[in-house]
Scaffold this motif. Sequence first.
Motif, PDB file in Angstrom:
ATOM      1  N   HIS A 127       0.823  -1.218   0.000  1.00 45.24           N
ATOM      2  CA  HIS A 127       0.000   0.000   0.000  1.00 45.24           C
ATOM      3  C   HIS A 127       0.855   1.266   0.000  1.00 45.24           C
ATOM      4  CE1 HIS A 127      -4.017  -1.769   0.389  1.00 45.24           C
ATOM      5  NE2 HIS A 127      -3.421  -2.717   1.074  1.00 45.24           N
ATOM      6  N   ARG A 128       2.148   1.109  -0.317  1.00 41.38           N
ATOM      7  CA  ARG A 128       3.074   2.220  -0.479  1.00 41.38           C
ATOM      8  C   ARG A 128       3.194   3.088   0.776  1.00 41.38           C
ATOM      9  NH1 ARG A 128       3.877  -0.879  -3.909  1.00 41.38           N
ATOM     10  NH2 ARG A 128       3.896  -0.561  -6.149  1.00 41.38           N
ATOM     11  N   ASN A 129       3.150   2.464   1.941  1.00 39.24           N
ATOM     12  CA  ASN A 129       3.354   3.260   3.154  1.00 39.24           C
ATOM     13  C   ASN A 129       4.335   2.592   4.121  1.00 39.24           C
ATOM     14  OD1 ASN A 129       1.816   1.183   4.118  1.00 39.24           O
ATOM     15  ND2 ASN A 129       0.068   2.440   4.739  1.00 39.24           N
ATOM     16  N   LEU A 130       5.292   1.842   3.573  1.00 40.42           N
ATOM     17  CA  LEU A 130       6.349   1.268   4.398  1.00 40.42           C
ATOM     18  C   LEU A 130       7.501   2.269   4.487  1.00 40.42           C
ATOM     19  CD1 LEU A 130       7.592  -1.145   5.939  1.00 40.42           C
ATOM     20  CD2 LEU A 130       8.548  -1.921   3.750  1.00 40.42           C
ATOM     21  N   HIS A 131       7.821   2.679   5.691  1.00 42.67           N
ATOM     22  CA  HIS A 131       8.927   3.615   5.891  1.00 42.67           C
ATOM     23  C   HIS A 131      10.249   2.855   5.879  1.00 42.67           C
ATOM     24  CE1 HIS A 131      11.333   6.910   7.436  1.00 42.67           C
ATOM     25  NE2 HIS A 131      11.775   6.119   8.392  1.00 42.67           N
ATOM     26  N   CYS A 132      11.191   3.319   5.076  1.00 44.47           N
ATOM     27  CA  CYS A 132      12.502   2.679   5.001  1.00 44.47           C
ATOM     28  C   CYS A 132      13.558   3.578   5.637  1.00 44.47           C
ATOM     29  CB  CYS A 132      12.876   2.404   3.540  1.00 44.47           C
ATOM     30  SG  CYS A 132      11.768   1.228   2.738  1.00 44.47           S
ATOM     31  N   THR A 133      14.549   2.962   6.247  1.00 46.68           N
ATOM     32  CA  THR A 133      15.629   3.690   6.918  1.00 46.68           C
ATOM     33  C   THR A 133      16.909   3.515   6.125  1.00 46.68           C
ATOM     34  OG1 THR A 133      14.592   3.219   9.050  1.00 46.68           O
ATOM     35  CG2 THR A 133      16.882   3.971   9.079  1.00 46.68           C
ATOM     36  N   PRO A 134      17.414   4.559   5.481  1.00 44.56           N
ATOM     37  CA  PRO A 134      18.655   4.431   4.700  1.00 44.56           C
ATOM     38  C   PRO A 134      19.828   4.038   5.601  1.00 44.56           C
ATOM     39  CG  PRO A 134      17.513   6.505   4.227  1.00 44.56           C
ATOM     40  CD  PRO A 134      16.844   5.909   5.423  1.00 44.56           C
ATOM     41  N   TRP A 135      20.832   3.421   4.995  1.00 37.35           N
ATOM     42  CA  TRP A 135      21.991   2.970   5.756  1.00 37.35           C
ATOM     43  C   TRP A 135      22.638   4.083   6.588  1.00 37.35           C
ATOM     44  CZ3 TRP A 135      24.436  -0.499   8.276  1.00 37.35           C
ATOM     45  CH2 TRP A 135      25.764  -0.279   8.651  1.00 37.35           C
ATOM     46  N   PRO A 136      22.859   5.296   6.070  1.00 34.72           N
ATOM     47  CA  PRO A 136      23.497   6.320   6.903  1.00 34.72           C
ATOM     48  C   PRO A 136      22.740   6.589   8.202  1.00 34.72           C
ATOM     49  CG  PRO A 136      23.544   6.996   4.609  1.00 34.72           C
ATOM     50  CD  PRO A 136      22.668   5.780   4.684  1.00 34.72           C
ATOM     51  N   SER A 137      21.406   6.527   8.158  1.00 36.83           N
ATOM     52  CA  SER A 137      20.624   6.750   9.382  1.00 36.83           C
ATOM     53  C   SER A 137      20.820   5.603  10.363  1.00 36.83           C
ATOM     54  CB  SER A 137      19.142   6.902   9.033  1.00 36.83           C
ATOM     55  OG  SER A 137      18.920   8.023   8.211  1.00 36.83           O
ATOM     56  N   THR A 138      20.847   4.382   9.851  1.00 34.52           N
ATOM     57  CA  THR A 138      21.087   3.226  10.717  1.00 34.52           C
ATOM     58  C   THR A 138      22.473   3.309  11.335  1.00 34.52           C
ATOM     59  OG1 THR A 138      19.615   1.830   9.401  1.00 34.52           O
ATOM     60  CG2 THR A 138      21.238   0.707  10.780  1.00 34.52           C
ATOM     61  N   ALA A 139      23.465   3.683  10.543  1.00 32.19           N
ATOM     62  CA  ALA A 139      24.841   3.773  11.042  1.00 32.19           C
ATOM     63  C   ALA A 139      24.958   4.831  12.131  1.00 32.19           C
ATOM     64  CB  ALA A 139      25.794   4.080   9.891  1.00 32.19           C
ATOM     65  N   ARG A 140      24.323   5.977  11.931  1.00 32.05           N
ATOM     66  CA  ARG A 140      24.417   7.059  12.930  1.00 32.05           C
ATOM     67  C   ARG A 140      23.774   6.663  14.260  1.00 32.05           C
ATOM     68  NH1 ARG A 140      23.355  10.405   8.401  1.00 32.05           N
ATOM     69  NH2 ARG A 140      21.118  10.440   8.913  1.00 32.05           N
ATOM     70  N   ARG A 141      22.861   5.716  14.218  1.00 32.86           N
ATOM     71  CA  ARG A 141      22.159   5.302  15.438  1.00 32.86           C
ATOM     72  C   ARG A 141      23.002   4.370  16.306  1.00 32.86           C
ATOM     73  NH1 ARG A 141      18.212   2.794  13.063  1.00 32.86           N
ATOM     74  NH2 ARG A 141      18.575   0.723  13.948  1.00 32.86           N
ATOM     75  N   GLN A 142      24.064   3.821  15.761  1.00 36.55           N
ATOM     76  CA  GLN A 142      24.850   2.823  16.491  1.00 36.55           C
ATOM     77  C   GLN A 142      25.752   3.487  17.528  1.00 36.55           C
ATOM     78  OE1 GLN A 142      23.884  -0.315  15.791  1.00 36.55           O
ATOM     79  NE2 GLN A 142      22.566   0.760  14.334  1.00 36.55           N
ATOM     80  N   THR A 143      25.898   2.814  18.653  1.00 34.86           N
ATOM     81  CA  THR A 143      26.723   3.317  19.746  1.00 34.86           C
ATOM     82  C   THR A 143      27.645   2.202  20.239  1.00 34.86           C
ATOM     83  OG1 THR A 143      25.005   2.736  21.354  1.00 34.86           O
ATOM     84  CG2 THR A 143      24.994   4.991  20.495  1.00 34.86           C
ATOM     85  N   GLY A 144      28.491   2.537  21.207  1.00 38.53           N
ATOM     86  CA  GLY A 144      29.353   1.536  21.815  1.00 38.53           C
ATOM     87  C   GLY A 144      30.285   0.909  20.793  1.00 38.53           C
ATOM     88  N   LEU A 145      30.407  -0.415  20.843  1.00 35.05           N
ATOM     89  CA  LEU A 145      31.312  -1.135  19.953  1.00 35.05           C
ATOM     90  C   LEU A 145      30.924  -1.008  18.486  1.00 35.05           C
ATOM     91  CD1 LEU A 145      31.724  -4.455  21.994  1.00 35.05           C
ATOM     92  CD2 LEU A 145      33.363  -2.583  21.822  1.00 35.05           C
TER      93      LEU A 145
END
Length: 466
Positions: free
Chosen positions: A379-397
């Motif tokens: 239904h064209r309403n799936l939100h996708c998260t680009p790789w740069p956004s996923t990478a910026r969310r990572q912390t720690g190791l």
Amino acid sequence: MRSLVLIGHGSHLNGDSAAAVARYAELLRAQNLFDEVIEAYWKEEPSLRQVLRTTASSDVTLIPLFISEGYFTETVIPRELGLGHQGPVPPEGVGRVIGGRTVRYTLPYGVHPRMAEVILERAREVLPELEEVGQETALIVLGHGTSRNDNSRRVIVRNAERLRERGLFAEVHALFLDEDPRVLSWPERVRAPRVVIVPFFASEGWHTQETIPEELGLRGPQTVFLETPHGPQTVYYAAPVGTHPAVAEVILQLAAEAHGAGDRGGDTEPNHHEAWATFQALAEGGTRVGEVMITPYGGLFELRHMLDEGRPSAELVTFVTPEGLRSKVRRDDGGRHRPVQTLRTLPRGWRAVLNERDLRLGMHFVYPAVVEESYAHHHRNLHCTPWPSTARRQTGLYAKVQRATPDQVEAVARELCSGCLRTRLWGGETLSATFFAGVPGGLPCAEACTCFVAAVREKVGGRAAE
């Protein structure tokens, strides 16, 4: 309606890591106190980022099945769930409204006061005559320990103090694997002729099954040491507290004590209901999703591997519960762990015959979140998260993945994602139709999975990806 979500760490490599969480989910599901009980994991599927999409109710209670407060319960889990909370969780938990759902997030079960009773039960299992010989027995509450967070130590010390106050044991010690006082020092510290070691760990795994017995020289549940500084001593090694059935009661108490848990409950989540109602109609006519064939079967539904089409049922192992199916599909035909369920390694040689209610849970075990995400994409309403956004969310190791070059990311995608059924929408690939439009292999991938993040970390670090 109410949904209960049990959150575990999980593992890319160890298929037994999630066993305790799965068992508690099954125990609580059988009690019918919640409309559904499902699991979510940091390092395997269903992932923390997916799980809220998969809950049927607008009232959701999330309980982290961790031993102590710390980095995962205070930083990683709230971040991945989008709770908008970081830091210590208050005793009543955290309440939020996310995407129309009322979400309650509690403290980890390991900090609950009733865990002292679970430690005591584990001690009684390996030393049934404990009540008679307690004054000749020492108890060691064994924790992992870490220099990164004092909470890991605090919960071990607190439980040791509670049990020391009971006066049942001659001695009670709080010892650790990775900080002082270390468990290797027990022969110098413990004087009693009997020593019970209870690991305060969430599940059986590498430490409880291998490193602890090996480092301490244990040869099973009972080991006699003839030469110690205090004479002959017998060590009784218990199972970890996190796998004891009584933990299920602790979980229920946490859920009852959660912020706002006394409210009336929620309603059926409309988007979730619509997705599954549409899927049900497809199943009633027979359909295929990924590598799974679904066939209506006398008021029931049969699931099997598509390559087993036409094979006589007598040649296949038959499952009649979703839990039985789960145990089968989590490993490939070679017995290897499948942390990502949409890898093209679904085992063959089985069939599941499920009723309408169990069909949803069975499909959730086979392909977590695939129905909900595919319907949203349809239904064209799936939100996708680009790789740069996923990478910026990572912390720690995992913060180092932010340094990954586009070439490194693509190299990991070629190595890892090529073996997955999903289409990498977050990486710029396109998917014109899903199985809702009759394309069995049309499965969207909205965000890089934790396996991918771990592989990128290894690539950046110069080591080969697992």
